[in-house]
Enzyme design. Structure first.
Site, short mmCIF file in Angstrom:
data_model
loop_
_atom_site.label_atom_id
_atom_site.label_comp_id
_atom_site.label_asym_id
_atom_site.label_seq_id
_atom_site.Cartn_x
_atom_site.Cartn_y
_atom_site.Cartn_z
N PRO A 41 0.83 -1.21 0.00
CA PRO A 41 0.00 0.00 0.00
C PRO A 41 0.87 1.26 0.00
O PRO A 41 1.82 1.36 0.77
CB PRO A 41 -0.78 -0.12 1.31
CG PRO A 41 -0.81 -1.60 1.61
CD PRO A 41 0.51 -2.11 1.12
N CYS A 76 0.42 5.73 -1.08
CA CYS A 76 -0.47 6.80 -1.53
C CYS A 76 -0.13 7.28 -2.93
O CYS A 76 1.02 7.21 -3.34
CB CYS A 76 -0.38 7.98 -0.58
SG CYS A 76 -1.08 7.54 1.01
N TYR A 113 -3.57 3.54 2.02
CA TYR A 113 -4.39 3.39 3.23
C TYR A 113 -5.83 3.75 2.88
O TYR A 113 -6.07 4.73 2.19
CB TYR A 113 -3.83 4.19 4.39
CG TYR A 113 -3.89 5.71 4.35
CD1 TYR A 113 -3.68 6.43 3.17
CD2 TYR A 113 -4.11 6.44 5.52
CE1 TYR A 113 -3.71 7.82 3.17
CE2 TYR A 113 -4.14 7.83 5.51
CZ TYR A 113 -3.95 8.50 4.33
OH TYR A 113 -3.98 9.88 4.33
N GLU A 136 -5.95 -1.81 2.06
CA GLU A 136 -5.36 -1.61 3.39
C GLU A 136 -6.36 -0.87 4.27
O GLU A 136 -6.47 0.36 4.22
CB GLU A 136 -4.05 -0.81 3.26
CG GLU A 136 -3.31 -0.68 4.57
CD GLU A 136 -2.06 0.18 4.45
OE1 GLU A 136 -1.03 -0.19 5.03
OE2 GLU A 136 -2.11 1.24 3.79
N TYR A 156 -4.60 -2.77 9.07
CA TYR A 156 -3.38 -1.95 8.96
C TYR A 156 -2.95 -1.47 10.35
O TYR A 156 -3.63 -0.66 10.97
CB TYR A 156 -3.70 -0.77 8.06
CG TYR A 156 -2.62 0.26 7.80
CD1 TYR A 156 -1.26 0.01 7.98
CD2 TYR A 156 -2.97 1.53 7.34
CE1 TYR A 156 -0.31 0.98 7.71
CE2 TYR A 156 -2.04 2.51 7.06
CZ TYR A 156 -0.71 2.22 7.25
OH TYR A 156 0.23 3.19 6.98
N ALA A 179 0.61 -0.75 10.96
CA ALA A 179 1.91 -0.07 10.95
C ALA A 179 1.68 1.44 11.02
O ALA A 179 0.55 1.90 11.13
CB ALA A 179 2.68 -0.45 9.68
N HIS A 180 2.77 2.20 11.00
CA HIS A 180 2.68 3.66 10.97
C HIS A 180 1.77 4.20 12.07
O HIS A 180 1.08 5.20 11.86
CB HIS A 180 2.23 4.14 9.59
CG HIS A 180 3.16 3.71 8.49
ND1 HIS A 180 2.75 3.01 7.39
CD2 HIS A 180 4.50 3.86 8.35
CE1 HIS A 180 3.79 2.74 6.62
NE2 HIS A 180 4.87 3.24 7.18
N ASP A 184 10.88 4.08 7.87
CA ASP A 184 10.37 3.02 7.01
C ASP A 184 10.69 3.35 5.55
O ASP A 184 11.46 2.67 4.90
CB ASP A 184 8.85 2.86 7.23
CG ASP A 184 8.19 1.97 6.18
OD1 ASP A 184 8.85 1.05 5.69
OD2 ASP A 184 7.00 2.21 5.88
N ARG A 194 13.06 -0.07 -0.86
CA ARG A 194 13.61 0.57 -2.06
C ARG A 194 14.53 -0.37 -2.83
O ARG A 194 15.57 0.06 -3.38
CB ARG A 194 14.39 1.83 -1.64
CG ARG A 194 14.10 3.04 -2.46
CD ARG A 194 14.83 4.25 -1.93
NE ARG A 194 16.25 4.11 -1.96
CZ ARG A 194 17.05 4.02 -0.89
NH1 ARG A 194 16.53 4.06 0.31
NH2 ARG A 194 18.34 3.90 -1.03
N CYS A 210 14.40 3.62 -8.74
CA CYS A 210 14.07 4.67 -7.77
C CYS A 210 15.36 5.31 -7.26
O CYS A 210 16.34 4.62 -7.00
CB CYS A 210 13.30 4.04 -6.62
SG CYS A 210 13.09 5.12 -5.20
N CYS A 232 6.74 11.46 -9.51
CA CYS A 232 7.95 10.65 -9.36
C CYS A 232 9.04 11.29 -10.18
O CYS A 232 8.83 11.62 -11.35
CB CYS A 232 7.68 9.22 -9.83
SG CYS A 232 9.17 8.19 -9.87
N ASP A 274 14.22 23.85 -16.49
CA ASP A 274 14.69 24.99 -15.70
C ASP A 274 14.96 26.24 -16.53
O ASP A 274 14.93 27.34 -16.01
CB ASP A 274 15.97 24.63 -14.95
CG ASP A 274 15.70 23.74 -13.75
OD1 ASP A 274 14.53 23.41 -13.50
OD2 ASP A 274 16.67 23.37 -13.07
#
Lengths: 730, 730
Positions: B29, B31, B61, B104, B170, B172-173, B270, B302, B348, B367, B678
């Protein structure tokens, strides 16, 4: 009661270019979180003000093109035909009542971060926003300037099609036209920079193009910051500001002047919080414009008194009473003046809770005084109409703070037989000390408005000074239903959300350790040197510090947050609040928290620094990052008194006992008991009032302790799920 | 190329309770800003990962009830039938590719501020959120606990109906189940508090109830922070964490363990940024769980290397490769391994720009590496598919920074005949110095990925070390179209958004005044005592300070903001960044700005304090509020070198000259010229890459300089305007 003739001038129609406004009450553009994406909420919220008597009602700032996208904040948008349809509903709702609909055409330049559209903006010069700090515009060349003017024209044509009567070119709050006009933003050397005439060119050309496009049918307005308060670097009244008004007036381009002061980075100079500004504080600037403008002029300033309004017109300060916050707190303010019901006006308290939600970005606006604000559509609430009780039983409301007063008021309006009982000698709950903080006297309107309404309601009996009620008292009282609203208190042992534990050495039973209530309501003595421990981060820590500094104490504040009173950033109080702290020599230990308080003749407060807002860690990571204690140090502060503003605790004992004795309810003919506001969970004053209001509105549903669903305005894939305007989400 | 057999283990199916997952690639999961309100974006974004080979893909979530409302942030919601429909589309898109869809289920307790629903939450104990700081829950009694468990059950039933295969509780966090388990949150003395068994009760009862309700058809997962890194106050592996896993395992309640570490307030422990954490940094914790759990275990970190993934499975660390950021940067990572195209994996960089948009609240995720992220639906972009050029003309791209490289890559993929020319000896533009900042080496993947792709593209010629191109060079180059992408530079005269002017005494032509590029790329000498003037507020100021501190310099930072590198709060870098500053004894002058730099043998930097983040005022107000200069003071800092990180300036001269000579284009057979990234306006690296990508995608439209419209997902009143999934917004 009929209208007092002295207010007649407020109800005279006025010509705005091709349009006639029916009276002098005008809701200036202000945000509400609905934008163009929640058309039901938008139309119902604005339409309610038309119903309440406002003659002109505007959108919030309305983006003219995806290039000017304020996401993460919520603006209205007039980008496409979908927006024409959605905002058209707002116009329809306003027109139903004979009022005019205005749209504030907005292009943000560097202040539009473009987080949804991902476009870069254009502006007179390439300097990062002082408000968004990482957002740079492209320096527009003459082709770009032509594009920008065309964006305004195209947006104006869409706006006309949507049904708007008044079309703004928005130049206040440091947006694009003002960026061209102001030397602070405009460093150009071509014909759009340099002399006043050159700097005014963009704004004037835009006004001319918009007037050409839609001026036949629509009034052309402009919103102007007549002084950005930058001194010679910016735009000052008496200099460029008034000269600009003269230029535009000479060209006859504007049918309505909407005048204010200040910029975007510190726009609390416009939307002045009551903590620092009295009502109508912008009078000096507005009247200067009025003295030279030919078109009608309006200004704002949290004006709620009809006598002040008359004075504004009579003194030649302005032609129209502009209002944002006053119209939010009471959408029916004009009608109440018209009907001679001045005592029913629900006056804005100037807390700027409304604005805070725009600043946070995303949530619907809320209003401390008006719990129905932005609930008109999604919960079907009307600020002045209340469904009669289906079964008007008797209700005992225990506790006369914000939540209890509001609950009793709405239950009373609905025809329930209400007894409101308050332990103290006066109503108000937490407001009894809050309104005594420096600058917060106007917040007392939370109490005074409700006191007046409760006094008028034949269905409500108010009993004050009755002392604390016990569960026994309640059980034997004889009411069918009980609402417990006994509030919360500041933790007496230093419990905080920072450490999730009490603070070693904190005990407000000791003479040298105090809570704010003890100081203000009980007169507990405070020594010369004071440390305020502020885990709250809104107004209380800074307020008690100021209160004590005003008595000549030497005050320090320790807070886990990176600024004192972080939430006041959102209410626009922060800049002047921080100046106040500096000026009153209140020492700030931001990003620190208290390890322990050591009592003694002199108290020692040991504070350590945190790595980030309020984040406390003790474990060493296993993974090679820096030790969590890296760079920590201890500040040892010596003082005579410690004030605990570490966290709040609900007064939950009463309801718990009542519930534990549920078996006895039937015998006492008690049908149900509820707990609301801070005694359920501590919260903002606005939310406590909302909770009391909501319970009373939903009193007959299956379990009114918990809210009914509300209408969520979103697309459901493949379904046209929109109910008719005004439908209740219950 | 076929798959290397050593990666076969990654493609073995695995049983998750009643479901079989087709391989070991699993998007945990995370966002993306779509929630349940933008179903097109949600379905297309998640479906793309299924197409790219991920065997399991989850929502972010997902709130189970309006009582747990995270507004102003955007969560998914499974509150009602509309959400069932909307999230059902996501399930359909995932199922198309044979993958499993996970949801989640989230209840936030004190961390859910409820700004849309205005409801108060319930939690084990009443302590304000350490994350939201003004949000208090109600302390749940046993009736409340029953209600809460029922909310999970009802949500699970809706989720099953929507088509989800994997249903999370859920924890965690720092969300509700963990709040019960952790002594940091749980201060209860009833059967839900105290002993581990009591604290685990809520989580276990919830899992049991959910399993009872939907366990027949759905896999039951739980996400657990096995160590909250609070030490003995919280939840530690080897103690409560592992014992909890044992308890749940004994009961057989979980079909999938999703394991991580940390809490909500500092969840960069995390989602570790590459600045501080290497890939797979949570291995020690995850493998401890794997050692005792019977159900499959997954963790994140990651991980982008297939060899590392094999090692994770082979070493018994986990059964499944969990990924959030790696799957965002490359939705086709599994397929690329399967097809033996490892060099095509877009890794990533660990900048956490994706996360920053959730932290800000509201905007769609972006991203840095994958410009198509969240553009799958609204712009119809596929990360691996490119529309063939309609008329494959020749294109000269001037400048090989992020924007130019990306533009050349996408034009090349589309079949244009591209020449990419870079003045320096290597590609990278600003990345050439950025990736040399301490901790930012992984950011170099921005360049290395594109370098590899450009090398492979037969349609693109890359010329480096060609020196700066003049307008003459471009005009005579012979290309049909020109894209100028020559970037920006740090202001050499101290121009900033703070004052909108240059800084007196700032001149980087002088030996003692430097910009970051001069130091890193040109080796300009820096003295022992350094003052960094940081008007930027993201990574550059702190990074150059660290770079110089690592060389033994004594460094101070002056910034107008209230923390150093304010934007790093959103990327989760801030806590460790601030620890680093403390540990390396870098002095911080926050809320200050520079009045003047006085050159000399010793430089003096005079800094004054501001009343608020970056807000500078010089005019006295007329209205009785505090003087704007109240409490100001001057800090005089002595140093040998000043580093200017005050603001950026586009390198716009080249495009301007080119445009000014438009009359010559026809003769040179130049059809059009554009400027991107830029050099149009300085921006985030992610946005510069996006701009280059976008131009290349929209290269044939009327005026590709400016973006085409995109699909906005919102209800249009009375209209069902939803186009079919995948439709292009052009």
């Amino acid at each position: 009661m009929p209208r007092d003739p002295k207010y007649d001038c407020l109800f005279e129609p006025i010509q705005l270019g091709p349009k006639t406004m029916r009276n002098r009450f005008y809701q200036v553009p202000h945000c509400n979180g609905a934008g163009s994406e929640k058309p039901g909420a938008q139309a119902a919220f604005r339409g309610m003000k038309a119903e309440g008597g406002w003659g002109g009602i505007c959108t919030e700032y309305c983006s003219i093109h995806p290039e000017s996208d304020d996401t993460h904040r919520v603006s209205a948008r007039i980008w496409d035909e979908g927006d024409v349809i959605n905002l058209g509903h707002m116009c329809d709702e306003i027109h139903k009542w004979g009022s005019l609909a205005g749209i504030e055409m907005w292009y943000g330049g560097p202040h539009a971060p473009g987080m949804e559209s991902r476009a870069a903006t254009r502006a007179p010069s390439q300097i990062a926003s002082e408000f968004e700090y990482l957002t740079y515009p492209h320096e527009a060349d003459e082709d770009d300037i032509r594009d920008l003017i065309q964006m305004y024209v195209d947006a104006a044509l869409r706006a006309e099609r949507a049904g708007f009567d008044i079309i703004y070119v928005y130049g206040a709050h440091s947006y694009l036209p003002l960026q061209f006009l102001s030397k602070f933003y405009n460093k150009r050397t071509d014909k759009y920079g340099g002399s006043l005439e050159n700097r005014a060119r963009f704004w004037i050309e835009t006004l001319a193009a918009v007037k050409q496009a839609v001026g036949q049918n629509c009034a052309i307005a402009t919103r102007l910051a007549i002084d950005t308060l930058y001194g010679a670097d910016g735009l000052e009244v008496g200099d460029d500001g008034l000269k600009f008004v003269e230029l535009v007036t000479k060209e006859g381009l504007v049918d309505l002047w909407d005048v204010n002061i200040g910029d975007i980075a510190e726009w609390g100079e416009d939307a002045g919080p009551s903590r620092f500004y009295k009502a109508n504080h912008q009078k000096p600037w507005v009247k200067d414009v009025k003295s030279i403008a030919k078109a009608p002029v309006l200004g704002v300033g949290r004006v709620t008194s009809p006598d002040d309004m008359v004075q504004i017109l009579a003194s030649g300060q302005a032609d129209i009473i502009g209002a944002a916050r006053s119209s939010i707190a009471d959408p029916f303010l004009p009608n109440k003046i018209d009907e001679g019901r001045l005592e029913d006006i629900r006056e804005c308290i100037g807390c700027n809770m409304c604005i805070s939600r725009w600043e946070i970005g995303g949530p619907p606006m809320i209003c401390t005084q008006n719990a129905t604000s932005m609930e008109e559509y999604r919960r079907g609430w009307h600020p002045e109409k209340f469904a009669p009780a289906k079964d008007p039983c008797s209700v005992l409301v225990v506790g006369g703070g914000p939540s209890g007063m509001e609950c009793a008021r709405v239950l009373g309006e609905r025809g329930f037989d209400v007894h409101l009982r308050e332990a103290a000698d006066e109503l108000g709950g937490c407001m009894r000390y809050v309104q005594r903080f420096p600058g917060l006297a106007e917040w007392g309107r939370v109490t005074s408005y409700r006191q007046t309404q409760l006094d008028k309601l034949k269905t409500v009996e108010v009993h004050t000074g009755v002392g604390s009620m016990s569960a026994d008292d309640i059980l034997s009282y004889g009411a069918d239903r009980v609402v417990v609203a006994v509030g919360s208190h500041w933790s007496t042992d230093g419990l905080s959300g920072v450490t999730h534990s009490t603070t070693p050495g904190a005990d407000a039973a000791q003479p040298q350790i105090c809570t704010p209530e003890q100081i203000i309501l009980e007169g507990k003595e405070v020594g010369d040197r004071v440390v305020v421990i502020d885990g709250d981060g809104y107004f209380t820590g800074a307020s008690i510090a100021e209160y004590l500094a005003d008595q000549g104490k030497q005050v320090s504040i320790v807070t886990q947050l990176s600024t004192v009173g972080t939430y006041t950033h959102f209410t626009l109080e922060a800049p002047n609040l921080h100046r106040m702290l500096h000026a009153k020599k209140i020492a700030e230990y931001c990003g620190h928290w208290v390890e322990a308080i050591e009592p003694g003749n002199e108290i020692k407060v040991r504070a350590y620094n945190l790595s980030r807002d309020g984040y406390l860690r003790t474990t060493e990571p296993r993974t090679g990052a820096l030790p969590r204690t890296a760079g920590t140090h201890i500040e040892e502060l010596t003082c005579d008194t410690v004030v605990l503003v570490t966290g709040r605790v609900s007064n939950h004992e009463l309801f718990r006992e009542l519930k534990s004795r549920k078996a006895e309810w039937a015998k006492e003919e008690i049908d149900a008991a509820f707990h609301i506001g801070d005694c359920y969970a501590p919260r903002m004053i606005a939310d406590a009032i909302f909770d009391g209001h909501r319970l009373a509105r939903e009193f007959e549903c299956d379990n009114p302790q918990f809210p009914l669903p509300f209408i969520r305005e979103r697309q459901v894939w493949g379904h046209d799920t929109y109910p008719a305007l005004g439908a209740n989400g219950g």
